[in-house]
Structure formats: C-alpha cells, structure tokens
Enzyme design. Structure first.
Site, PDB file in Angstrom:
ATOM      1  N   THR A 291       2.985   8.893   4.223  1.00  0.00           N
ATOM      2  CA  THR A 291       2.660   7.615   3.597  1.00  0.00           C
ATOM      3  C   THR A 291       3.026   7.610   2.119  1.00  0.00           C
ATOM      4  OG1 THR A 291       0.818   7.319   5.141  1.00  0.00           O
ATOM      5  CG2 THR A 291       0.805   5.964   3.153  1.00  0.00           C
TER       6      THR A 291
ATOM      7  N   TYR B 231       2.460  -1.018  14.893  1.00  0.00           N
ATOM      8  CA  TYR B 231       2.569  -2.467  14.773  1.00  0.00           C
ATOM      9  C   TYR B 231       1.483  -3.164  15.594  1.00  0.00           C
ATOM     10  CZ  TYR B 231       4.146  -7.244  14.865  1.00  0.00           C
ATOM     11  OH  TYR B 231       4.190  -8.621  14.752  1.00  0.00           O
TER      12      TYR B 231
ATOM     13  N   TYR C 245      -1.387  12.333  13.057  1.00  0.00           N
ATOM     14  CA  TYR C 245      -1.717  11.744  11.760  1.00  0.00           C
ATOM     15  C   TYR C 245      -2.711  10.609  11.986  1.00  0.00           C
ATOM     16  CZ  TYR C 245      -0.722   9.906   7.018  1.00  0.00           C
ATOM     17  OH  TYR C 245      -0.805   9.462   5.721  1.00  0.00           O
TER      18      TYR C 245
ATOM     19  N   LYS D 149      -3.822  15.774  10.781  1.00  0.00           N
ATOM     20  CA  LYS D 149      -4.114  15.365   9.419  1.00  0.00           C
ATOM     21  C   LYS D 149      -5.052  14.173   9.503  1.00  0.00           C
ATOM     22  CE  LYS D 149      -2.414  13.280   5.168  1.00  0.00           C
ATOM     23  NZ  LYS D 149      -1.285  12.726   4.378  1.00  0.00           N
TER      24      LYS D 149
END
Length: 307
Positions: free
Chosen positions: A44, A107, A136, A166
């Site tokens: 990110t 999305y 993630y 993570k």
C-alpha cells in the site's frame, strides 16, 4: 523469511511519473543498511495499485539486477483479478524472491466467505507452491477482511502454502487470535506501534510504512525486545509518537514522502501518481512541525542514499 523488521517501501518516481529505478535501489540499500531484515515492494505504501503489472515486474527485475538480494524481497502481488495476482506472483517466484504479499480482490465488497475463499484458493493453486504466500489483511483499505475462518479453510485445504499474514487492522486482539489459532503462521503487524506488544505475544515482526523513516528504531526494538529495560521502553514510546501521534494523522504515503523530501533536501520524494498528491500546505506544516517536535531524525550516516 519468517521473522524480522520489513519495510513497506515507498516508490520514488521520475518527473514523468515513471518508477525511478535508481532511487528505488538506493532506498532499498539504505533500509537494509539501517537495520531492516527485508523489504516489501509494492504494498500500500508503495502505491501498488497505481502501477501496471508490467511496470511492477520490470521494477522488480531492475532492483535485483541492481544488486538487491531477492531473498530479502517480498513482493506485493495482489490485484482485483486473481489471474493477474498469480502472474505477478509467479514472476516474483521466478526471480527467487522470499515470498509474495497477497491482498484479496478488492473491488467487490461484502463478498461471501465462500467467494473470498474461492479467490484465495484459486490464487494458491495458481502459484502452485512456487513461493511463500503471505496474506494481507487490511480491511480499512481493501474493505475485504480476511477472517480467521477463511484462513483456517485455506490452511486445511492447502497445508504449508500460507507462510504468514500481515495484519494492518490495528487490532492487537486479532493478531493474538491468529497467533493462538495458527501457531505455524508468521504474523506480522502493519502498524509500527504494535511491534513490541506483538513480539511479546509471539508474533513474527513488522511490515510497516514507518520503516521508511525509522528502520533503525524498529530494528533496535526487534533486537532487544526480550531483554526489556528503559532504552527499549523509550524506543517504543518514540515509535508510538511517530506512528499514532504523527503519521496516522495524515495520509501515510503522502506524509512519508513529505518527510523524506524535507530530510534529504530532494523534492523528488514528493512525486506520486494520481489519485495521490502532495498534502495541502496546512497539513504539510502541521506534519513537519510535529516531526520536529519529536526530536527524531533519520540517521545522518547514510542519509546520502536518499538524495
């Protein structure tokens, strides 16, 4: 790599918006020289969704060709299309990277558990054991949380395929639940201020944005967390101040690039791809003022690598 301090790397850009390969390489060497055990490319913080797969793959290739050890690189490969995620992951595997960080397709929101499991299962099968997979979990950004039941299903269906997670939820309780329920998974925090409590709970370390400016601080905490003491508590308090007291009050990528530009004296760090852009002046002044108040500074000894 199953534990340590990893930097969620920023992505420096050229004036035309192309990835600055030289700047990326210099940042990677600076982070490793200042205590990071490894690097996460195109997470990110690295604006991964603003780059095409061709751009991401080419930047990885050039980073490795520039001398950065692929065994120290985990590559963010998550995409809205599962087949793109698989293709990027297999490319990283072909370059002998340490693993891939996979955000779920992001999305569609409010997807059913079966749908999310199906997407991640297709990803695992497509990668085919070629590299280590780190999930993630960043629900505030992706709006697609990876629940414990989904992780449990993946582990049961594909033993050994998932190396770790993570967790950027900011919830230490969720990380503790993962550690307790999945003892073989390496659980990393995505929040700098949670590194010490996560390690004490049995976690693996951190994959964080703050490492772009404070790698040595995170490295000291990771090295010394078992021994405790006043120095450790001071480092932890400073890290809390930098993260929750400063960075989280602003969009994080933008804030970090502002700080690096100020510290290095090089305005190249201010470049971002739309929709990200430079902080407005009041926010910029507040950020840099707070940064100066902390008394923290990037290490002088290797600062030239950021020029």
């Amino acid at each position: 790599m199953k534990s340590g301090v990893f930097a969620a790397m920023l992505t420096p850009l050229k004036p035309d918006g192309a990835i600055d390969d030289s700047g990326l390489r210099r940042l990677a060497f600076w982070l490793l020289a200042n205590g990071c055990n490894g690097l996460v490319l195109f997470g990110t913080t690295g604006e991964f969704s603003s780059f095409t797969l061709d751009e991401r793959n080419a930047a990885l290739d050039r980073l490795i060709e520039g001398g950065v050890d692929p065994a120290k690189i985990i590559v963010g490969t998550g995409c809205p299309a599962v087949r793109d995620t698989v293709a990027a992951s297999r490319h990283a595997a072909g370059r002998a990277c340490a693993g891939v960080l996979v955000v779920p397709p992001y999305y569609f929101k409010d997807v059913l558990e079966d749908g999310l499991f199906g997407a991640l299962a297709e990803t695992v099968e497509g990668i085919g054991g070629a590299t280590s997979i780190f999930l993630y979990h960043f629900p505030a950004m992706s709006q697609v949380p990876i629940s414990l039941p989904v992780i449990d299903r993946l582990i049961r269906a594909y033993p050994g395929a998932i190396a770790g997670v993570k967790d950027s939820s900011g919830s230490l309780d969720n990380m503790r639940a993962m550690i307790e329920r999945f003892p073989r998974l390496a659980v990393f925090t995505g929040d700098d201020d949670l590194l010490l409590p996560l390690l004490r709970a049995g976690g693996a370390g951190s994959i964080t944005a703050g490492a772009n400016i404070a790698p040595h601080l995170l490295a000291r905490i990771f090295a010394n967390w078992r021994t405790g003491g006043d120095a450790l508590e001071r480092d932890h308090a400073l890290l809390q101040n930098l993260w929750t007291g400063m960075l989280l009050k602003h969009p994080v990528t933008e804030a970090l690039k502002e700080i690096l530009a100020a510290e290095s004296g090089n305005a190249k760090w201010l470049r971002m791809r739309p929709p990200l852009c430079r902080l407005p002046d009041p926010s910029r002044q507040a950020l840099l003022g707070r940064y100066r108040e902390t008394g923290f500074t990037i290490l002088d000894s290797e600062r030239s690598l950021l020029d």
